[in-house]
Design a protein around this motif. Structure first.
Motif, mmCIF file in Angstrom:
data_model
loop_
_atom_site.group_PDB
_atom_site.id
_atom_site.type_symbol
_atom_site.label_atom_id
_atom_site.label_comp_id
_atom_site.label_asym_id
_atom_site.label_seq_id
_atom_site.Cartn_x
_atom_site.Cartn_y
_atom_site.Cartn_z
ATOM 1 N N UNK A 1 0.825 -1.136 0.086
ATOM 2 C CA UNK A 1 0.043 0.057 0.039
ATOM 3 C C UNK A 1 0.975 1.157 0.091
ATOM 4 N N UNK A 2 0.617 2.137 -0.889
ATOM 5 C CA UNK A 2 1.508 3.252 -1.184
ATOM 6 C C UNK A 2 0.996 4.408 -0.228
ATOM 7 N N UNK A 3 1.184 4.360 1.148
ATOM 8 C CA UNK A 3 0.497 5.352 1.889
ATOM 9 C C UNK A 3 1.310 5.571 3.153
ATOM 10 N N UNK A 4 1.058 6.597 3.829
ATOM 11 C CA UNK A 4 1.993 7.137 4.802
ATOM 12 C C UNK A 4 1.412 7.858 6.040
ATOM 13 N N UNK A 5 1.686 7.710 7.413
ATOM 14 C CA UNK A 5 0.970 8.569 8.323
ATOM 15 C C UNK A 5 1.435 10.034 8.394
ATOM 16 N N UNK A 6 0.717 10.998 8.529
ATOM 17 C CA UNK A 6 0.812 12.239 8.683
ATOM 18 C C UNK A 6 1.256 12.595 9.884
ATOM 19 N N UNK A 7 2.260 13.711 9.991
ATOM 20 C CA UNK A 7 3.035 14.047 11.276
ATOM 21 C C UNK A 7 2.757 15.704 11.462
ATOM 22 N N UNK A 8 2.449 16.138 12.677
ATOM 23 C CA UNK A 8 2.400 17.801 12.586
ATOM 24 C C UNK A 8 3.604 18.056 13.076
ATOM 25 N N UNK A 9 4.040 19.043 12.449
ATOM 26 C CA UNK A 9 5.367 19.461 12.634
ATOM 27 C C UNK A 9 5.386 20.793 13.704
ATOM 28 N N UNK A 10 6.425 21.440 14.092
ATOM 29 C CA UNK A 10 6.607 22.369 15.252
ATOM 30 C C UNK A 10 5.846 23.829 14.467
ATOM 31 N N UNK B 1 3.179 23.516 12.866
ATOM 32 C CA UNK B 1 1.511 23.182 12.662
ATOM 33 C C UNK B 1 1.341 22.633 11.211
ATOM 34 N N UNK B 2 2.605 22.637 10.310
ATOM 35 C CA UNK B 2 2.484 21.972 9.183
ATOM 36 C C UNK B 2 2.480 20.291 9.100
ATOM 37 N N UNK B 3 1.951 19.845 8.234
ATOM 38 C CA UNK B 3 1.929 18.409 7.956
ATOM 39 C C UNK B 3 2.923 17.756 7.034
ATOM 40 N N UNK B 4 3.782 16.844 7.654
ATOM 41 C CA UNK B 4 4.574 16.376 6.751
ATOM 42 C C UNK B 4 4.552 14.762 6.907
ATOM 43 N N UNK B 5 5.149 14.125 5.953
ATOM 44 C CA UNK B 5 4.964 12.673 5.859
ATOM 45 C C UNK B 5 6.414 12.090 5.519
ATOM 46 N N UNK B 6 6.790 10.783 5.744
ATOM 47 C CA UNK B 6 8.296 10.404 5.833
ATOM 48 C C UNK B 6 8.141 9.586 4.421
ATOM 49 N N UNK B 7 8.232 10.326 3.432
ATOM 50 C CA UNK B 7 8.147 9.884 2.051
ATOM 51 C C UNK B 7 8.413 11.094 1.155
ATOM 52 N N UNK C 1 8.381 14.977 2.950
ATOM 53 C CA UNK C 1 7.389 15.994 2.052
ATOM 54 C C UNK C 1 6.765 16.740 2.972
ATOM 55 N N UNK C 2 6.473 18.074 2.666
ATOM 56 C CA UNK C 2 5.551 18.986 3.334
ATOM 57 C C UNK C 2 4.509 19.176 2.384
ATOM 58 N N UNK C 3 3.194 19.031 3.044
ATOM 59 C CA UNK C 3 1.937 18.958 2.309
ATOM 60 C C UNK C 3 1.017 20.243 2.613
ATOM 61 N N UNK C 4 0.313 20.527 1.568
ATOM 62 C CA UNK C 4 -0.403 21.981 1.612
ATOM 63 C C UNK C 4 -1.985 21.479 1.231
ATOM 64 N N UNK C 5 -2.880 22.110 1.454
ATOM 65 C CA UNK C 5 -4.389 21.533 1.140
ATOM 66 C C UNK C 5 -4.656 21.827 -0.368
#
Length: 767
Positions: free
Chosen positions: A342-351, A353-359, A398-402
């Motif tokens: 499965x090509x998926x990753x858990x999201x992590x809230x950064x300092x 307040x942005x969202x990042x993933x380990x990919x 990767x850092x994610x955006x809406x």
């Protein structure tokens, strides 16, 4: 051009089941805890005792990448205390001779049966005369790794503080005697070649230093006969003692960036920063390719990983070096077979307040890639609560955006629930040909102007059947243009042969008096810039002017289109939506003068010769009918369709498909396309094309077949294409590639005239 035989025969070496290679996406791993995992990363970038022109930029970045992957993305758990890095980074101990051997000894002292050990060596390689006591070195050389404290030889035959292949063999054997499994990666090289069109210091640097540059006199090799042109056997740059198999020794797998007579490059890869700008970071091409393949699919065997690396090289028009893969290749990488597809990753809230993933980029993600937001890892695509896209990333984050799409309204980061996952649902295939201009230092103004004008005209042609990007000399590129006369290339190659000590120099096969000394040619070189006049390796070149085939711009455009199609076909060997158990597909060769059919081992880049005959062997176990198309891409980028076949579930196919002839040479490849059958037999004959014109002879379908149709029709890019998952109904497809190296004819009776002896009976048919 290879002779098309829709029912002929050929030779090879031990048949292996070629599963679909290079699966798309990264995986979620279940760490194995019942063992210890150790790693040593030795990266020599700075050489304080050598001239700074020999220092490298990539190894220190390799070290960061490998350590980051092992600690945060590997499918098995590495404890930080068990991962040692020697290198040039802040706070690190240099990768000196004593430090490397000390750390290897410490691993041997604490490892036990069942443990796993990963070793990475990045830096310069070279060679020196073998000692008189070393009778195992048939070529009379010791391959060496240049530790950070390597010193000049100053006229002596041996360099201080280098690590020889024999020293490595002793250290590796000590680790294996504990019963631990050992995987080692050498991203270094040990010989020289000539490259042109790649002068940029930051973009493409070869990891090799010639012995003469280190102060070893040529006379030290007076009795050494080194074949730097390749032969029916290839030499790994490591003592044969390393590969001994005994009952009390742990398994070992070894990946080498190049055989013992080749160089390997490092180059700059772009990284997107948070402000949207990009920077380049140098990595070893071999290291970057390995970890990119593993990030996308950690559920592979070492053999499949090796095949994936070779497929990536071919896709990038990187014809040399020839990586070598040795040892217990059918084990799962890292000894882990508990990986979910499965090509998926858990999201992590950064300092912030942005969202990042380990990919990141190694996982196939780029700026703008869209990801579904899922409330849990088990959720289906239909249960997605929104869409995010990649705003910036590096190799592993990767850092994610809406974002939004036609199905999902924009979701703000604050509305993404804690513990949410993101899943890759689309990917873009890079159908673009990057062309580097000629080096101004080797071309006069008129020649450069002619090439620039032609490239500008091609770029400005709205009807051009390819997507092209033109960059300056020295920047990363799929095709490097260079301007030389034949005599200039000959003289350069003579010097390179002399420096490398080759026993088959260009002067043995090319008559210098027959070469044109005044007429410059435009050479179309691969990404490494390798150039040669040797008959079995001759580089492609075209006239700098009009010919009977057309004007210069038209001829150059057609040649670039031809290269684009061939390399794009190889890029699709990164595509597979079948599972490994769905079919077996292998190729075999019957050598000229022989009766038996041996398997072609893709990860070894098998050697074949004119007069040999090729076979295909396939069994369909997918549960549905499939179609098979086998294509052959030759050295001049010509594409020939060798076989089309329809196989119902459980059907078998074993047939001869082609004879190699005198026009086949150097790096070529077999490409097999497997897809679920439709109403009619899939026929890819529309992809056939002649090789490049060289002076030496005269509603959108997002499936795999749809992308191939684009190539045939000259449509350059599709944009994002859906990834087939459990939630999609896309027909399955796979592209399998087998690279081969064609050497000179053996002079034996062609295999076509010899009845083969094989326990398998011919079954099925090739149309």
């Amino acid at each position: 051009m290879i002779s098309n035989r829709r029912g002929v025969s050929s030779r090879m070496k031990a048949l292996l089941a070629l599963a679909p290679i290079c699966f798309l996406g990264a995986m979620i791993a279940s760490p194995i805890q019942a063992r210890e995992n150790y790693a040593l990363i030795a990266a020599a970038s700075d050489y304080p005792n050598l001239d700074e022109k020999y220092w490298l930029k990539g190894p220190k970045n390799d070290a960061v990448l490998v350590r980051d992957y092992l600690l945060n993305a590997a499918p098995v758990k590495f404890q930080p205390d068990n991962v040692t890095t020697l290198g040039s980074g802040d706070g690190l101990e240099l990768a000196t001779h004593d430090a490397i051997l000390r750390e290897l000894g410490e691993i041997a002292a604490k490892a036990k049966k069942g443990d796993f050990v990963f070793l990475q060596f990045s830096g310069h390689g070279s060679y020196q005369p073998a000692t008189e006591a070393d009778t195992a070195e048939q070529d009379g050389r010791d391959e060496i790794f240049l530790a950070a404290d390597t010193k000049m030889a100053d006229g002596q035959p041996f360099m201080p503080n280098v690590i020889t292949d024999n020293q490595f063999a002793d250290a590796f054997t000590a680790i294996r005697k504990t019963g631990a499994t050992l995987w080692l990666v050498f991203d270094s090289c040990h010989s020289g070649t000539i490259t042109r069109g790649a002068p940029g210091e930051d973009d493409l640097v070869m990891r090799e230093i010639k012995p003469a540059d280190l102060g070893i006199p040529d006379s030290a090799f007076a009795s050494v006969a080194a074949d730097t042109d390749g032969d029916a056997t290839r030499a790994a740059p490591l003592s044969a003692a390393s590969f001994e198999e005994e009952a009390d020794l742990g398994n070992m797998v070894a990946f080498f960036a190049a055989q013992s007579t080749e160089t390997t490059p490092e180059k700059g890869y772009e990284v997107t920063l948070e402000d949207g700008s990009t920077v380049k970071q140098n990595y070893g091409v071999f290291t970057h390719t390995i970890f990119s393949a593993m990030a996308r699919n950690p559920a592979m065997t070492y053999r499949q990983l090796a095949q994936s690396v070779l497929a990536s090289y071919a896709a990038g028009n990187m014809l040399k070096p020839t990586p070598l893969f040795e040892g217990s290749l059918d084990m799962p990488i890292f000894g882990n077979d508990e990986v979910a597809d499965v090509a998926q990753w858990p999201t992590v809230v950064g300092g912030d307040k942005g969202l990042t993933i380990s990919a990141g980029q190694l996982h196939g993600l780029a700026k703008g890639t869209r990801l579904l937001v899922l409330p849990s890892p088990a959720a289906t695509n239909e249960e997605a609560i929104g869409v995010l896209e990649v705003a910036s990333n590096d190799q592993l984050r990767s850092k994610l955006t809406p974002s939004s799409d036609e199905t999902h309204a924009r979701i703000e980061l604050a509305d993404v629930p804690v513990g949410a996952y993101v899943r890759l649902v689309e990917t873009a295939y890079p159908f673009e040909l990057v062309v580097a201009k000629p080096d101004p230092a080797t071309s006069d103004a008129a020649q450069l102007a002619a090439v620039d004008d032609a490239l500008a005209a091609i770029l400005g042609d709205a009807d051009k059947p390819l997507r092209i990007k033109v960059v300056e000399a020295g920047e990363p590129a799929d095709v490097r243009l260079a301007v030389y006369t034949e005599r200039q290339v000959f003289d350069m190659e003579v010097e390179a042969d002399r420096a490398a000590g080759t026993i088959t120099p260009v002067s043995a096969s090319v008559d210098a008096t027959s070469l044109d000394e005044t007429t410059p040619l435009l050479w179309l070189l691969p990404t490494t810039g390798d150039i040669s006049l040797k008959p079995q390796k001759r580089s492609a070149a075209m006239d700098l002017g009009a010919t009977e085939a057309g004007d210069f711009t038209s001829n150059l455009s057609q040649n670039l289109v031809t290269i684009f199609r061939a390399t794009s076909l190889s890029r699709l060997s990164q595509v597979s939506t079948f599972k490994p158990k769905d079919f077996t597909l292998t190729f075999g060769v019957q050598a000229a003068g022989g009766e038996t059919i041996a398997a072609l081992e893709p990860e070894q880049t098998p050697i074949v010769r004119p007069g040999d005959r090729l076979y295909v062997d396939m069994t369909n176990k997918s549960g549905k009918a499939v179609d098979l198309n086998v294509l052959y891409v030759d050295h001049d980028y010509g594409i020939t369709l060798l076989c089309t076949a329809h196989l119902a579930n459980n059907d078998k196919l074993f047939q001869p498909i082609a004879d190699l002839n005198e026009t086949d040479r150097a790096a070529e490849r077999i490409v097999a396309v497997v897809n679920e059958s439709g109403k009619d037999l899939t026929d890819l004959s529309f992809l056939e094309q002649r090789g490049i014109v060289v002076r030496t002879r005269g509603a959108e379908d997002t499936s795999l077949i749809g992308m191939l149709a684009d190539l045939g029709a000259g449509q350059p890019t599709r944009g994002p294409a859906a990834v087939s998952t459990r939630d999609t109904k896309q027909p399955r497809g796979a592209v399998v590639m087998v690279p081969v190296e064609v050497l000179e004819p053996s002079g034996e009776t062609p295999a076509a005239e010899i009845a083969p002896v094989d326990e398998r009976a011919s079954v099925g048919s090739c149309g």
